[in-house]
Design a protein around this motif. Structure first.
Motif, mmCIF file in Angstrom:
data_model
loop_
_atom_site.group_PDB
_atom_site.id
_atom_site.type_symbol
_atom_site.label_atom_id
_atom_site.label_comp_id
_atom_site.label_asym_id
_atom_site.label_seq_id
_atom_site.Cartn_x
_atom_site.Cartn_y
_atom_site.Cartn_z
ATOM 1 N N SER A 25 0.797 -1.218 0.000
ATOM 2 C CA SER A 25 0.000 0.000 0.000
ATOM 3 C C SER A 25 0.826 1.263 0.000
ATOM 4 O O SER A 25 1.951 1.148 0.359
ATOM 5 C CB SER A 25 -0.900 0.046 1.204
ATOM 6 N N SER A 47 7.192 -9.343 14.125
ATOM 7 C CA SER A 47 5.748 -9.260 13.927
ATOM 8 C C SER A 47 5.023 -8.886 15.207
ATOM 9 O O SER A 47 3.979 -8.223 15.170
ATOM 10 C CB SER A 47 5.208 -10.586 13.390
ATOM 11 N N GLU A 51 2.371 -5.909 15.534
ATOM 12 C CA GLU A 51 1.029 -6.172 16.051
ATOM 13 C C GLU A 51 0.716 -5.248 17.217
ATOM 14 O O GLU A 51 -0.404 -4.716 17.323
ATOM 15 C CB GLU A 51 0.918 -7.634 16.483
ATOM 16 N N ASN A 54 0.051 -1.716 15.815
ATOM 17 C CA ASN A 54 -1.266 -1.613 15.182
ATOM 18 C C ASN A 54 -2.401 -1.666 16.198
ATOM 19 O O ASN A 54 -3.400 -0.948 16.066
ATOM 20 C CB ASN A 54 -1.425 -2.721 14.142
ATOM 21 N N SER A 146 0.345 -3.336 8.042
ATOM 22 C CA SER A 146 -0.649 -4.020 8.859
ATOM 23 C C SER A 146 -0.203 -5.470 9.036
ATOM 24 O O SER A 146 0.739 -5.927 8.383
ATOM 25 C CB SER A 146 -2.019 -3.982 8.172
ATOM 26 N N VAL A 147 -0.880 -6.181 9.901
ATOM 27 C CA VAL A 147 -0.539 -7.587 10.130
ATOM 28 C C VAL A 147 -0.664 -8.388 8.838
ATOM 29 O O VAL A 147 0.144 -9.277 8.554
ATOM 30 C CB VAL A 147 -1.453 -8.193 11.224
ATOM 31 N N ARG A 148 -1.644 -8.047 7.999
ATOM 32 C CA ARG A 148 -1.852 -8.745 6.729
ATOM 33 C C ARG A 148 -0.700 -8.519 5.759
ATOM 34 O O ARG A 148 -0.447 -9.357 4.889
ATOM 35 C CB ARG A 148 -3.161 -8.288 6.075
ATOM 36 N N GLN A 149 -0.002 -7.408 5.898
ATOM 37 C CA GLN A 149 1.042 -7.052 4.941
ATOM 38 C C GLN A 149 2.446 -7.481 5.359
ATOM 39 O O GLN A 149 3.386 -7.311 4.585
ATOM 40 C CB GLN A 149 1.039 -5.531 4.729
ATOM 41 N N GLN A 151 3.934 -10.224 5.487
ATOM 42 C CA GLN A 151 4.563 -11.201 4.591
ATOM 43 C C GLN A 151 5.182 -10.549 3.356
ATOM 44 O O GLN A 151 5.986 -11.168 2.652
ATOM 45 C CB GLN A 151 3.529 -12.237 4.150
ATOM 46 N N ASP A 152 4.847 -9.277 3.069
ATOM 47 C CA ASP A 152 5.379 -8.587 1.902
ATOM 48 C C ASP A 152 6.717 -7.903 2.173
ATOM 49 O O ASP A 152 7.290 -7.286 1.277
ATOM 50 C CB ASP A 152 4.388 -7.531 1.414
#
Length: 215
Positions: A25, A47, A51, A54, A146-149, A151-152
């Protein structure tokens, strides 16, 4: 000329943000030199830090603070410095008001990014351009995913007991890193730096923070 310089400074910053965030993003490699007198220790679970950041910021209703923007370009003798006001108001409004050396403002609200300079206003629908959506996100979060990102990114985290330092490198790009500093006390963003290639960088430093959270 000063207004033009500020405009060019923002445009250059935007180009760097765009390059740094193409994969997602918002500096240095893991070997970045650490501040003198600070003993940074590697944090095994980066992580967990993200976390916590966030989660803490999900409770924030507003942040108001002063900021200092420093832009260093290797070919110039001195770095360019701007100062001003930064405000975040949940859920999605951001105000960046440059006060020194000249007045200039960037406002994000209701899906619209608004630029005001020398009495002239221009607007851009954020949803109409992915680059502006990415810029808006880095303005809000300093580039911390974010937590979803997670891995990127390749993420290295360090702690000196008072602060966390995150070095974020997008996996889908070979260059363009962000370093974010987080206050360990309230998990608020203290600064972030974007590397622009070579030794060039743009950094935002936040001070005098006034933070309100949900009761």
């Amino acid at each position: 000329m000063q207004i033009l310089a500020v405009n060019l400074l923002f445009l250059q910053t935007f180009k760097v943000m765009r390059r740094s965030l193409v994969a997602i993003s918002l500096f240095l490699s893991a070997a970045v030199t650490m501040a003198v007198g600070q003993e940074w220790k590697h944090v095994g679970d980066a992580s967990a830090v993200i976390e916590a950041f966030n989660e803490a910021n999900s409770k924030v209703t507003s942040i108001e603070c002063s900021f200092r923007q420093e832009k260093y370009v290797d070919v110039l003798v001195e770095k360019s410095v701007s100062e001003g006001f930064y405000g975040f108001y949940a859920p999605d409004s951001v105000v960046i008001r440059y006060l020194v050396p000249e007045e200039y403002s960037i406002t994000v609200s209701g899906g619209v990014m608004r630029f005001v300079s020398a009495g002239k206003t221009s607007e851009k629908e954020i949803a109409s351009d992915r680059r502006f959506a990415q810029l808006t996100e880095i303005i809000r979060s300093g580039g911390i995913p974010s937590v979803r990102q997670i891995q990127d990114y390749k993420i290295d985290a360090y702690s000196d007991g008072k602060s966390y330092r995150l070095v974020l490198a997008p996996l889908r790009r070979k260059s363009g890193c962000i370093e974010a500093m987080i206050d360990a006390g309230d998990m608020s963003l203290a600064s972030f730096r974007i590397m622009e290639g070579g030794q060039d960088y743009t950094e935002f430093i936040f001070t005098d923070k006034r933070i309100k959270v949900h009761e």
